[in-house]
Design a protein around this motif. Sequence first.
Motif, PDB file in Angstrom:
ATOM      1  N   ASN A   1       0.172  -5.407   1.923  1.00  0.00           N
ATOM      2  CA  ASN A   1       1.423  -4.661   2.027  1.00  0.00           C
ATOM      3  C   ASN A   1       1.674  -4.209   3.462  1.00  0.00           C
ATOM      4  O   ASN A   1       2.813  -4.188   3.925  1.00  0.00           O
ATOM      5  CB  ASN A   1       1.417  -3.448   1.097  1.00  0.00           C
ATOM      6  N   PHE A   2       0.615  -3.839   4.144  1.00  0.00           N
ATOM      7  CA  PHE A   2       0.751  -3.476   5.553  1.00  0.00           C
ATOM      8  C   PHE A   2       1.298  -4.661   6.344  1.00  0.00           C
ATOM      9  O   PHE A   2       2.248  -4.515   7.134  1.00  0.00           O
ATOM     10  CB  PHE A   2      -0.603  -3.031   6.118  1.00  0.00           C
TER      11      PHE A   2
ATOM     12  N   VAL B   1       5.026  -5.154   5.418  1.00  0.00           N
ATOM     13  CA  VAL B   1       5.889  -4.146   6.033  1.00  0.00           C
ATOM     14  C   VAL B   1       5.996  -4.372   7.537  1.00  0.00           C
ATOM     15  O   VAL B   1       7.053  -4.194   8.141  1.00  0.00           O
ATOM     16  CB  VAL B   1       5.358  -2.727   5.711  1.00  0.00           C
ATOM     17  N   LYS B   2       4.897  -4.819   8.136  1.00  0.00           N
ATOM     18  CA  LYS B   2       4.919  -5.119   9.573  1.00  0.00           C
ATOM     19  C   LYS B   2       5.841  -6.310   9.841  1.00  0.00           C
ATOM     20  O   LYS B   2       6.641  -6.274  10.779  1.00  0.00           O
ATOM     21  CB  LYS B   2       3.493  -5.445  10.021  1.00  0.00           C
TER      22      LYS B   2
ATOM     23  N   TYR C   1      -1.844  10.067   1.672  1.00  0.00           N
ATOM     24  CA  TYR C   1      -2.354  10.131   3.040  1.00  0.00           C
ATOM     25  C   TYR C   1      -2.571   8.750   3.656  1.00  0.00           C
ATOM     26  O   TYR C   1      -2.070   8.448   4.732  1.00  0.00           O
ATOM     27  CB  TYR C   1      -3.658  10.930   3.053  1.00  0.00           C
ATOM     28  N   MET C   2      -3.298   7.874   2.941  1.00  0.00           N
ATOM     29  CA  MET C   2      -3.744   6.630   3.564  1.00  0.00           C
ATOM     30  C   MET C   2      -2.573   5.710   3.931  1.00  0.00           C
ATOM     31  O   MET C   2      -2.518   5.212   5.057  1.00  0.00           O
ATOM     32  CB  MET C   2      -4.702   5.911   2.622  1.00  0.00           C
TER      33      MET C   2
ATOM     34  N   MET D   1      -2.954  -2.679  -0.425  1.00  0.00           N
ATOM     35  CA  MET D   1      -2.545  -2.003   0.800  1.00  0.00           C
ATOM     36  C   MET D   1      -2.658  -2.899   2.030  1.00  0.00           C
ATOM     37  O   MET D   1      -1.810  -2.845   2.917  1.00  0.00           O
ATOM     38  CB  MET D   1      -3.398  -0.761   0.979  1.00  0.00           C
ATOM     39  N   LEU D   2      -3.701  -3.697   2.104  1.00  0.00           N
ATOM     40  CA  LEU D   2      -3.863  -4.561   3.286  1.00  0.00           C
ATOM     41  C   LEU D   2      -2.714  -5.553   3.406  1.00  0.00           C
ATOM     42  O   LEU D   2      -2.029  -5.583   4.426  1.00  0.00           O
ATOM     43  CB  LEU D   2      -5.230  -5.256   3.245  1.00  0.00           C
TER      44      LEU D   2
ATOM     45  N   LEU E   1      -0.431   6.951   6.740  1.00  0.00           N
ATOM     46  CA  LEU E   1      -1.237   6.909   7.956  1.00  0.00           C
ATOM     47  C   LEU E   1      -1.216   5.508   8.562  1.00  0.00           C
ATOM     48  O   LEU E   1      -1.119   5.334   9.770  1.00  0.00           O
ATOM     49  CB  LEU E   1      -2.685   7.323   7.632  1.00  0.00           C
ATOM     50  N   ILE E   2      -1.271   4.498   7.689  1.00  0.00           N
ATOM     51  CA  ILE E   2      -1.319   3.121   8.165  1.00  0.00           C
ATOM     52  C   ILE E   2       0.029   2.694   8.753  1.00  0.00           C
ATOM     53  O   ILE E   2       0.080   2.081   9.804  1.00  0.00           O
ATOM     54  CB  ILE E   2      -1.699   2.159   7.006  1.00  0.00           C
TER      55      ILE E   2
END
Lengths: 299, 300
Positions: free
Chosen positions: B148-149, B152-153, B232-233, B145-146, B236-237
């Motif tokens: 991937n964030f 995506v950013k 959710y998580m 997730m980190l 949310l991010i």
Amino acid sequence: MRETPNKRKRKSLDKQGAGALLFLLPSLIGFAAFFIVPALRGIFLSLTDWDLLGKPGFVGLENYGKLLTDEEFWNSMLVTVKYVFWNIPLQTVLALGIALVMDRVTKSSVFRGIILIPWLLPNVVVALLWLWLLDPAVGVINSTVQSWGMKPINFLTSTELALPSIAGINIWRHMGYTALIVFAGLQGIPREVEEAALIDGASPWTRFIRIILPYLRPVLAFVIITSVIGSFQIYDTVAITTRGGPITATYVIYLFIFKNGFESYLMGYATAASMILFLILMGVSFLQMRIMRASESDF
Amino acid sequence: MSNSNSALNKKTGLTKGILWALTALLLFVTLFPFFWVFRTSLTPKSLIFTEPTAIMPSVRTWTHYGRVLGLIDRARAIELGGTGQSVNFGLNILNSFIVSIGVTIFQVLFSSMAAFAFARLKFRFREMLFALYVSTLMIPSIVMMLPNFVFVKDLHLLNTYLGIMAPTLLMTPFAVFFLRQFMLGINRELEEAAFLDGAGLGVVFWEIIIPLCANAMMTLAVITFINTWNDYMWPLIVGKKEEIRTLTVALGIFRLQTPQGQPDWGGMMAGATLAMVPTLGILILFGRRIVNSIGFSGFR
């Protein structure tokens, strides 16, 4: 006679090799972009100091070194482990109990659908629901307790009860689902074996210990290993109800990583923590597999 | 013989009673909280505090729903128990549907193509690649997730539907695994006959494999929809902006912004009830399928 179809088959296989790539391509792109590359990038980022602006600066193992002496990190790890111990044993025992009762009472799929509802709903909704039921002032449970002349119980607002309460919420959410897996396992026990034991006059307890448990061992091992992995990753329920508090009573590892990564933008530090969590989980899973396979041999 | 039989029967009679009592208790523990959520969503603000244990409040109202769906203007909403936050769960429900349906369609389609390749076609590194797919099931979600964030950013997809859908849009290892297991169990006769008739891979996939797997694909679609709806998580991010929030994110933010002393329980429970409706609808339509898939796949 035999050669022609074989040849034809081989030809179609060659064609298949190229065709296979086309069929795989979308999933390969997704797999590479969102699973493999990020996993590798995570390893790289954990060796850098990066606040999402500019370029990541390589710092070697510094983040890991810092984490090893970071009390907040180890405290959150300890809270998480405690949570797993509140959660898993009770959940597994309850699930086993429910499955055994279901096996005797009802196999109706309506019933199975009903006990699955908590697991199908969003974590966020389940957390809100229990936040309301457990509210110290006007929640239905504490209002009832108070109407009996007792003091309200601070389920989510006291340092002693907050963690077990969150475990309770997740036990409520998962026990039906877990029971269904165990129930499916129960259906695999050969009838003759149970009948033979009955005719021999074995007591229910003996049948449970000698027949049911050994047959269920692989299913239970699967259930325990996967739910421990899931339990270590507790986030939603805590984020909605206690947000880590009171003080640090429910400050679990996902909250620590989330805070460092997405609130303080310490990407290197957060990814390093996630890598340590991954290693710990691998170790825990490996250990569990060893233990449970070892005890499987008695049957 | 008849003696011991009646003794056994007596015992089963008592045991049966206990077992039924336990079953009833389980049903109560499972269902009562939902009833209470719904009951609270109908309770006017003042009665939430004055009738905390009434099975049904003496006065009932649907205004909490109107409020959280943004159908009642702000001043009136505050009067009715709102906290003055602008909420429009109607929009969030729409967002959740867009994301969940999008992910479901594409994930099931592309995963079934991959599953077909893994189950039926021969190519180099097939087993290795499949093992790699499955092995990522073991990695905790936050590890990916980190980065991937960040990804995506970098793609400028923060606060877009595509950004929320991206990680699960093309596949999940579970989806590929689930369908491959199913396809391995299908009889090959039909496709082999089709191949001998000179049909191409595409024709075999569309006209033979898909119809034979329709059931399994439907089950996977239901699972995927529910998982995406519940997530959710990640949303949310990457999707915090008001217009893009999914329902779970909006509910979470609604809860976090609620004032300490006077939470808007009526509004929260109305929102929670709305979030349950699609899941309960799916359960009514596809309950048997969901229940049976748990026996079949064993997990997720």
